[in-house]
Enzyme design. Structure first.
Site, PDB file in Angstrom:
ATOM      1  N   ARG A   1       0.830  -1.195   0.000  1.00 16.75           N
ATOM      2  CA  ARG A   1       0.000   0.000   0.000  1.00 16.75           C
ATOM      3  C   ARG A   1       0.869   1.250   0.000  1.00 16.75           C
ATOM      4  NH1 ARG A   1      -1.952   0.854   4.312  1.00 16.75           N
ATOM      5  NH2 ARG A   1      -1.325  -0.976   5.493  1.00 16.75           N
TER       6      ARG A   1
ATOM      7  N   TYR B   1      -1.516  -3.516  -6.824  1.00 18.11           N
ATOM      8  CA  TYR B   1      -1.345  -4.211  -5.545  1.00 18.11           C
ATOM      9  C   TYR B   1      -2.609  -4.176  -4.685  1.00 18.11           C
ATOM     10  CZ  TYR B   1      -0.333  -5.170  -0.751  1.00 18.11           C
ATOM     11  OH  TYR B   1      -0.422  -5.695   0.513  1.00 18.11           O
TER      12      TYR B   1
ATOM     13  N   LYS C   1      -9.827  -2.447   1.401  1.00 21.02           N
ATOM     14  CA  LYS C   1      -9.565  -1.304   2.276  1.00 21.02           C
ATOM     15  C   LYS C   1     -10.331  -0.053   1.817  1.00 21.02           C
ATOM     16  CE  LYS C   1      -7.331  -3.759   5.039  1.00 21.02           C
ATOM     17  NZ  LYS C   1      -6.010  -4.208   5.110  1.00 21.02           N
TER      18      LYS C   1
ATOM     19  N   HIS D   1     -10.926  -2.517  11.141  1.00 20.19           N
ATOM     20  CA  HIS D   1      -9.813  -3.371  10.668  1.00 20.19           C
ATOM     21  C   HIS D   1      -9.610  -4.501  11.682  1.00 20.19           C
ATOM     22  CE1 HIS D   1      -5.306  -3.434   9.245  1.00 20.19           C
ATOM     23  NE2 HIS D   1      -6.035  -4.318   8.601  1.00 20.19           N
TER      24      HIS D   1
ATOM     25  N   SER E   1      -1.652  -3.587  10.220  1.00 25.74           N
ATOM     26  CA  SER E   1      -1.263  -4.466   9.124  1.00 25.74           C
ATOM     27  C   SER E   1      -0.013  -5.280   9.487  1.00 25.74           C
ATOM     28  CB  SER E   1      -0.977  -3.629   7.880  1.00 25.74           C
ATOM     29  OG  SER E   1      -2.134  -2.889   7.557  1.00 25.74           O
TER      30      SER E   1
ATOM     31  N   CYS F   1       0.343  -7.519  11.753  1.00 21.96           N
ATOM     32  CA  CYS F   1       0.551  -7.647  13.199  1.00 21.96           C
ATOM     33  C   CYS F   1      -0.248  -8.797  13.806  1.00 21.96           C
ATOM     34  CB  CYS F   1       0.235  -6.334  13.904  1.00 21.96           C
ATOM     35  SG  CYS F   1       1.444  -5.055  13.523  1.00 21.96           S
TER      36      CYS F   1
ATOM     37  N   LYS G   1      -3.425 -10.544  12.661  1.00 24.79           N
ATOM     38  CA  LYS G   1      -4.867 -10.825  12.597  1.00 24.79           C
ATOM     39  C   LYS G   1      -5.155 -12.196  11.969  1.00 24.79           C
ATOM     40  CE  LYS G   1      -5.843  -7.073  10.418  1.00 24.79           C
ATOM     41  NZ  LYS G   1      -4.478  -6.546  10.483  1.00 24.79           N
TER      42      LYS G   1
ATOM     43  N   ASP H   1      -9.659  -9.881   8.596  1.00 26.25           N
ATOM     44  CA  ASP H   1      -9.104  -8.542   8.338  1.00 26.25           C
ATOM     45  C   ASP H   1     -10.095  -7.404   8.591  1.00 26.25           C
ATOM     46  OD1 ASP H   1      -6.689  -7.144   7.397  1.00 26.25           O
ATOM     47  OD2 ASP H   1      -7.898  -6.523   5.686  1.00 26.25           O
TER      48      ASP H   1
ATOM     49  N   ARG I   1       1.966 -12.128  -0.666  1.00 27.89           N
ATOM     50  CA  ARG I   1       0.612 -12.410  -0.177  1.00 27.89           C
ATOM     51  C   ARG I   1       0.019 -13.643  -0.830  1.00 27.89           C
ATOM     52  NH1 ARG I   1      -1.838  -8.845   3.893  1.00 27.89           N
ATOM     53  NH2 ARG I   1      -0.142  -7.377   4.232  1.00 27.89           N
TER      54      ARG I   1
HETATM   55  P1  GTP Z   1      -2.615  -7.801   7.278  1.00 27.33           P
HETATM   56  O1  GTP Z   1      -3.109  -8.826   6.338  1.00 27.33           O
HETATM   57  O2  GTP Z   1      -1.526  -6.960   6.700  1.00 27.33           O
HETATM   58  O3  GTP Z   1      -3.689  -6.950   7.846  1.00 27.33           O
HETATM   59  O4  GTP Z   1      -1.816  -8.586   8.465  1.00 27.33           O
HETATM   60  P2  GTP Z   1      -2.313  -9.458   9.716  1.00 27.33           P
HETATM   61  O5  GTP Z   1      -2.633  -8.558  10.846  1.00 27.33           O
HETATM   62  O6  GTP Z   1      -3.349 -10.434   9.300  1.00 27.33           O
HETATM   63  O7  GTP Z   1      -0.968 -10.230  10.146  1.00 27.33           O
HETATM   64  P3  GTP Z   1      -0.580 -11.776  10.024  1.00 27.33           P
HETATM   65  O8  GTP Z   1      -1.416 -12.672  10.875  1.00 27.33           O
HETATM   66  O9  GTP Z   1      -0.464 -12.133   8.604  1.00 27.33           O
HETATM   67  O10 GTP Z   1       0.874 -11.758  10.678  1.00 27.33           O
HETATM   68  C1  GTP Z   1       1.924 -10.941  10.189  1.00 27.33           C
HETATM   69  C2  GTP Z   1       3.263 -11.458  10.660  1.00 27.33           C
HETATM   70  O11 GTP Z   1       3.293 -11.501  12.079  1.00 27.33           O
HETATM   71  C3  GTP Z   1       3.554 -12.868  10.162  1.00 27.33           C
HETATM   72  O12 GTP Z   1       4.903 -12.947   9.745  1.00 27.33           O
HETATM   73  C4  GTP Z   1       3.307 -13.725  11.378  1.00 27.33           C
HETATM   74  O13 GTP Z   1       4.101 -14.895  11.370  1.00 27.33           O
HETATM   75  C5  GTP Z   1       3.656 -12.804  12.544  1.00 27.33           C
HETATM   76  N1  GTP Z   1       2.866 -13.134  13.759  1.00 27.33           N
HETATM   77  C6  GTP Z   1       1.528 -13.333  13.821  1.00 27.33           C
HETATM   78  N2  GTP Z   1       1.121 -13.660  15.074  1.00 27.33           N
HETATM   79  C7  GTP Z   1       2.240 -13.646  15.838  1.00 27.33           C
HETATM   80  C8  GTP Z   1       2.478 -13.893  17.231  1.00 27.33           C
HETATM   81  O14 GTP Z   1       1.582 -14.193  18.020  1.00 27.33           O
HETATM   82  N3  GTP Z   1       3.772 -13.762  17.655  1.00 27.33           N
HETATM   83  C9  GTP Z   1       4.794 -13.424  16.804  1.00 27.33           C
HETATM   84  N4  GTP Z   1       6.024 -13.328  17.302  1.00 27.33           N
HETATM   85  N5  GTP Z   1       4.599 -13.207  15.485  1.00 27.33           N
HETATM   86  C10 GTP Z   1       3.342 -13.305  15.002  1.00 27.33           C
HETATM   87  C1  SPV Z   2      -3.170  -4.550   5.141  1.00 32.40           C
HETATM   88  O1  SPV Z   2      -2.198  -3.921   4.700  1.00 32.40           O
HETATM   89  O2  SPV Z   2      -3.705  -4.283   6.243  1.00 32.40           O
HETATM   90  C2  SPV Z   2      -3.729  -5.683   4.371  1.00 32.40           C
HETATM   91  C3  SPV Z   2      -3.253  -5.891   3.015  1.00 32.40           C
HETATM   92  O3  SPV Z   2      -4.603  -6.372   4.863  1.00 32.40           O
HETATM   93  S1  SPV Z   2      -3.965  -4.771   1.891  1.00 32.40           S
HETATM   94  O4  SPV Z   2      -5.150  -5.388   1.309  1.00 32.40           O
HETATM   95  O5  SPV Z   2      -2.998  -4.516   0.858  1.00 32.40           O
HETATM   96  O6  SPV Z   2      -4.343  -3.559   2.564  1.00 32.40           O
HETATM   97 MN    MN Z   3      -5.161  -5.688   6.953  1.00 32.76          MN
END
Ligand code: GTP
Ligand code: SPV
Ligand code: MN
Length: 592
Positions: free
Chosen positions: A81, A210, A219, A239, A261, A263, A265, A288, A377
């Site tokens: 983004r 993207y 989003k 979110h 993002s 972190c 989810k 998400d 992704r």
């Molecule tokens: P968006 O799709 O961007 O909104 O991201 P998201 O919030 O869904 O994050 P996602 O679950 O994909 O995790 C992002 C990164 O954080 C990945 O590399 C995970 O492996 C890592 N991660 C997720 N949960 C944990 C956790 O509980 N501990 C640690 N250390 N890392 C984590």
């Molecule tokens: C985020 O960045 O929080 C995502 C991926 O979930 S995107 O759809 O590119 O915003």
């Molecule tokens: Mn997201």
């Protein structure tokens, strides 16, 4: 002639004239070679995939190990983004707020018209009618995305409910829908803008293919436009993941969590309980975005407006997130991952296989950086998830027992704390801070305020948004409790103090036990924290010292934190809700 042709291809005799007229005006502006009305069918998906394979825009992955899976490589300058190129174009600048880039709508339309003029010559214009949320839910909302990217169409078919039913809903709604106009343009970062016109329910996006910039249902619609719409209609577009937690007694509670993002989810939404917590089951409703509506019963009800996951690939593996790993082994579209010698997708965080071709298609060389892009992704249907909750389809949504805010912070924020009440909870959400990640272009690992994990996604002034949160809470007679978590605390050696992933269920269990009056907590200046004995630690490999550190509040660090919050809120001037400043004053007083 072209106008007639466009209409001849419209799939419905009762097509809303508003849709027909808009498609026609975009055709006149963009001058496509052809118009294709998408129906979201499997046949259409196969046809588009075939075309992208022939054009070399997709690569088929190993058919034995990853059947139905493909790889797309984006332009290397178009991988995340672009927050600095994303605008909220409300009539008044103050309505967009200090949290958004703003442009005058007339000026923005003129700028975008110049970019879109003739941009689809030699290209097909795809009309993608979609519904965000179950097609029969009164909480769902529809949109139409016009795009010249078949890759975007393929993603939209997975991520949203595309097709005739959406057009029918729009017609039944009297032609009300979100207009999303998208062109990849020349993928030139200098000619790239993501513009939102909340008052007109419209989006104009140019120059990027993207995810968050181009899949306009996600989003742009389901957060930026929907948050604005939700304020006028009395609900919340957030979110947040939505997860169902079934305890060993068979009772299920739903929790909605807002983390910025990348972190955690998707990982939390698909969590697998640790072996030492037998009898627990976890169901994913969404990973998400959540649309939350106060119900007639005084509870908060949530739907997931999406039908697929656009998830972060790196770090996904059978040890940390087996559900995600299993989900993406077939019928998945990968973007910007690496390849092994036998054409399997590869990414950092896998313990097996090795990369031979990097995300840009070059022979892998560690000197060039990671093999897979850190923001690579997967796009996959939610129904592929072994933990998919059948209640994802419920028209009325699922009732929310707890709301959780969180950030990625190596220090300061403890593992978990509970807000005293809704008002305090809104302050906790408004003061979320988190380290930036690869999900957006820019410097990474920098702590910034990211209220409710909505900094890049709120379609209006944050001060008004926080007031709206307070107003929604005032309508709830059975409001969810509000929490804050941080899975990312580190020790002096820079190692995570908390194992995370499946073990996070222990923290969620404490929250649910709090909701039913079964778990203890200690009052602190910032809220209520579990004492080590309040957390189920059976089978958990965390030292007593680490747990103590995770569950402590450092007054010096928190005084600094409170001062930083105050400075941040001052940017919102007179629009800032007095109730939140009062809450902050309470914390400052308790820390003093
Ligand atoms: P968006 O799709 O961007 O909104 O991201 P998201 O919030 O869904 O994050 P996602 O679950 O994909 O995790 C992002 C990164 O954080 C990945 O590399 C995970 O492996 C890592 N991660 C997720 N949960 C944990 C956790 O509980 N501990 C640690 N250390 N890392 C984590
Ligand atoms: C985020 O960045 O929080 C995502 C991926 O979930 S995107 O759809 O590119 O915003
Ligand atoms: Mn997201």
């Amino acid at each position: 002639m072209a106008t007639a042709a466009a209409h001849m291809q419209t799939p419905l005799s009762q097509l809303s004239p508003a849709v027909a007229q808009w498609v026609d005006s975009v055709r006149a502006l963009t001058q496509p070679r052809a118009i294709h009305w998408c129906d979201g069918s499997d046949a259409e998906q196969r046809e588009l995939t075939g075309q992208l394979l022939r054009d070399g825009e997709l690569t088929a992955l190993n058919p034995e190990l990853f059947p139905g899976c493909h790889l797309a490589r984006s332009n290397p300058s178009d991988v995340a983004r672009v927050e600095h190129l994303t605008y909220i174009c409300s009539r008044s600048k103050d309505d967009a707020g200090p949290n958004n880039n703003w442009m005058d709508p007339t000026q923005a339309h003129a700028k975008m018209r110049d970019l879109f003029r003739g941009c689809m010559r030699e290209r097909t214009l795809y009309v993608v009618p979609y519904c965000m949320g179950p097609i029969n839910s009164p909480l769902s909302r529809c949109g139409v995305e016009i795009t010249d990217s078949p890759y975007v169409v393929l993603n939209m078919i997975i991520m949203t409910r595309v097709g005739r039913a959406a057009l029918e809903r729009i017609a039944a709604d009297g032609g009300k829908f979100v207009r999303g106009l998208h062109s990849i343009g020349e993928l030139d970062p200098e000619r790239r803008f993501i513009m939102h016109f909340p008052e007109e329910l419209s989006i104009e996006s140019f120059g990027s293919g993207y995810g968050g910039n181009a899949l306009l249902g996600k989003k742009c619609h389901a957060l930026r436009i929907a948050s604005y719409q939700a304020r006028t209609e009395g609900w919340l577009a957030e979110h947040m993941l939505i997860v169902g937690l079934q305890n060993p007694k068979g009772e299920t509670h739903y929790v909605a969590c807002a983390f910025p993002s990348a972190c955690g989810k998707t990982n939390l939404a698909m969590l697998i309980p640790p072996n030492s917590m037998p009898g627990w089951k976890v169901f994913t409703v969404g990973d998400d975005i959540a649309w939350l509506h106060p119900g007639a019963d005084g509870r908060l009800w949530a739907i997931n407006p999406e039908s697929g996951y656009f998830g972060v690939v790196p770090g996904t593996n059978p040890e940390t997130n087996k559900n995600a790993y299993d989900t993406i082994r077939r019928d998945t579209l990968f973007t910007n991952v690496a390849l092994t010698a036998d054409n399997q997708p590869w990414w950092e965080g896998l313990s097996t296989g090795k990369p031979v071709v990097d995300w840009q298609g070059r022979p892998y060389d560690p000197a060039n950086g990671p093999a897979a892009h850190p923001n690579s992704r997967f796009t996959v249907s939610a129904k592929r998830n072994p933990a998919y909750s059948p209640h994802s389809e419920d028209a009325k949504g699922v009732p929310i027992s707890a709301i959780v805010f969180g950030g990625r912070r190596r220090e300061v924020a403890p593992l978990v704390y509970e807000a005293r009440d809704w008002k305090h909870g809104v302050l906790v959400g408004a003061s979320v801070a988190s380290e930036t990640t690869a999900a957006a272009v820019g410097q990474q690992g920098v702590v910034r305020r990211d209220p409710m994990a909505m900094l890049p996604f709120c379609g209006y002034n944050f001060a008004d948004y926080w007031q709206h949160w307070l107003n929604v809470g005032a309508k709830l007679t059975q409001a969810p409790r509000i929490y804050h978590v941080n899975w990312f605390r580190r020790d002096a050696q820079n190692k995570f103090l908390w194992p995370g992933y499946g073990e996070n269920l222990r923290v969620l269990k404490w929250m649910l036990d709090r909701c039913s009056g079964k778990a203890g907590a200690a009052e602190t200046a910032i809220g209520r924290l579990p004492r080590p004995e309040d957390i189920d630690t059976q089978g958990l490999k965390v030292s007593a010292d680490a747990l103590k550190a995770l569950l402590s509040v450092d007054p010096t660090a928190w005084k600094k934190e409170a001062a930083d919050m105050r400075a941040y809120f001052e940017k919102y001037g007179a629009r800032m809700p007095a109730q939140l400043l009062q809450e902050l004053k309470g914390i400052e007083g308790r820390l003093a």
